[in-house]
Design a protein around this motif. Sequence first.
Motif, PDB file in Angstrom:
ATOM      1  N   MET A  16      -8.734 -16.927 -11.127  1.00 49.08           N
ATOM      2  CA  MET A  16      -8.945 -15.663 -10.443  1.00 49.08           C
ATOM      3  C   MET A  16      -9.304 -15.906  -8.993  1.00 49.08           C
ATOM      4  O   MET A  16      -9.998 -16.875  -8.678  1.00 49.08           O
ATOM      5  N   HIS A  17      -8.823 -15.035  -8.116  1.00 52.59           N
ATOM      6  CA  HIS A  17      -9.301 -15.083  -6.734  1.00 52.59           C
ATOM      7  C   HIS A  17      -9.267 -13.687  -6.125  1.00 52.59           C
ATOM      8  O   HIS A  17      -8.591 -12.787  -6.621  1.00 52.59           O
ATOM      9  N   TYR A  18     -10.009 -13.542  -5.043  1.00 56.51           N
ATOM     10  CA  TYR A  18     -10.166 -12.258  -4.364  1.00 56.51           C
ATOM     11  C   TYR A  18      -9.230 -12.186  -3.158  1.00 56.51           C
ATOM     12  O   TYR A  18      -8.995 -13.190  -2.481  1.00 56.51           O
ATOM     13  N   SER A  19      -8.741 -10.990  -2.905  1.00 50.66           N
ATOM     14  CA  SER A  19      -7.935 -10.744  -1.709  1.00 50.66           C
ATOM     15  C   SER A  19      -8.567  -9.610  -0.905  1.00 50.66           C
ATOM     16  O   SER A  19      -9.064  -8.640  -1.480  1.00 50.66           O
ATOM     17  N   PHE A  20      -8.495  -9.745   0.412  1.00 45.92           N
ATOM     18  CA  PHE A  20      -9.012  -8.723   1.318  1.00 45.92           C
ATOM     19  C   PHE A  20      -7.898  -8.314   2.263  1.00 45.92           C
ATOM     20  O   PHE A  20      -7.209  -9.174   2.828  1.00 45.92           O
ATOM     21  N   ILE A  21      -7.714  -7.013   2.436  1.00 46.67           N
ATOM     22  CA  ILE A  21      -6.719  -6.472   3.359  1.00 46.67           C
ATOM     23  C   ILE A  21      -7.464  -5.812   4.507  1.00 46.67           C
ATOM     24  O   ILE A  21      -8.262  -4.899   4.297  1.00 46.67           O
ATOM     25  N   ILE A  22      -7.186  -6.283   5.734  1.00 48.83           N
ATOM     26  CA  ILE A  22      -7.871  -5.763   6.912  1.00 48.83           C
ATOM     27  C   ILE A  22      -6.830  -5.356   7.947  1.00 48.83           C
ATOM     28  O   ILE A  22      -6.281  -6.215   8.655  1.00 48.83           O
TER      29      ILE A  22
END
Length: 323
Positions: free
Chosen positions: A1-7
Amino acid sequence: MHYSFIIPVYNEESTLPELVRRLTELADRLDAPCEFLFVDDGSSDRTLPLLRQTHTQDPRFCYLSFARNFGHQLAVTAGLNHVSGDVITVLDGDLQDPPELVIEMIDQWRAGYQVVYAQRIKRHQEHWLKRFYAYLFYRLLKRLADVDIPTDTGDFCLMDRQVVDVFNAMPERNRYLRGLRAWIGFKQTAVQFERDSRFAGDRKYTFRKSFSLALNGLVSFSRVPLRLATYTGLLAGLFSLLMAGLVFYWRFFGAGNPLVGIAAIMIAVFFLGAVQLVSIGILGEYIGRIYEEVKGRPLYILSEVAGVEGVRSATQPTSTTEG
């Protein structure tokens, strides 16, 4: 599992270093690997060179760069199309959305919620008129929309991979993401926070852009304006019949009335003309959206990509436009 961030970012050179610092600190506190996907919405300052430098220093910071300014909603859409994480967070690049709140949002996700949206309970250093317009709009939209769109919420949210896959399957062009988020469904909850003022620079959402977004949200999720045009037309017809009856009575049974004559005729003409123009304008808003959909152009065009696997930029030999 990993996290993604959209900026999504647009002319944020003065904010970007502090944003990267706080995101780095956030990544150190999380229990799984992270990727940070910046979407440059056609910036004209040093935002893109700073993104290149940041990616070189830390490969976790990736970016997409648009060929021109396509708008905030499509920048978020591009991010959703290209992130690979199991848990995806969308936040603005002006630091009004505090990255540290993501920790609490992840806790709610672990509790079983697939959508966790940030709900503003206070806006710092914003003009009272803007706060009033925002308050009025969100409550009007909630009353008129066909779905239950939470009040005082923006695009700052955390979503499960399953929800993002549903988002990406939607082809529509005129996007109001917080409305689509409510329309999709799944198990949702709110995390309340106080919205900070901008860290640096000027605000990018002018009154015109805010009004356009509000109108888009209203038209995209409500048929009430169309019904309102119908009801107004019926009311105008009833009013005209009433006036006709009064004029007939005054002319043949009354002693005369100043409303009988050219003044009454002009008032009726202008009134009915206004009703027709408003009705045509409402129809035009809906027809214009149909026209945009049937043209079939890509939602956005990428000019440069770094750190995103499987995507070519338009500057490479085999160009790809993503939609």
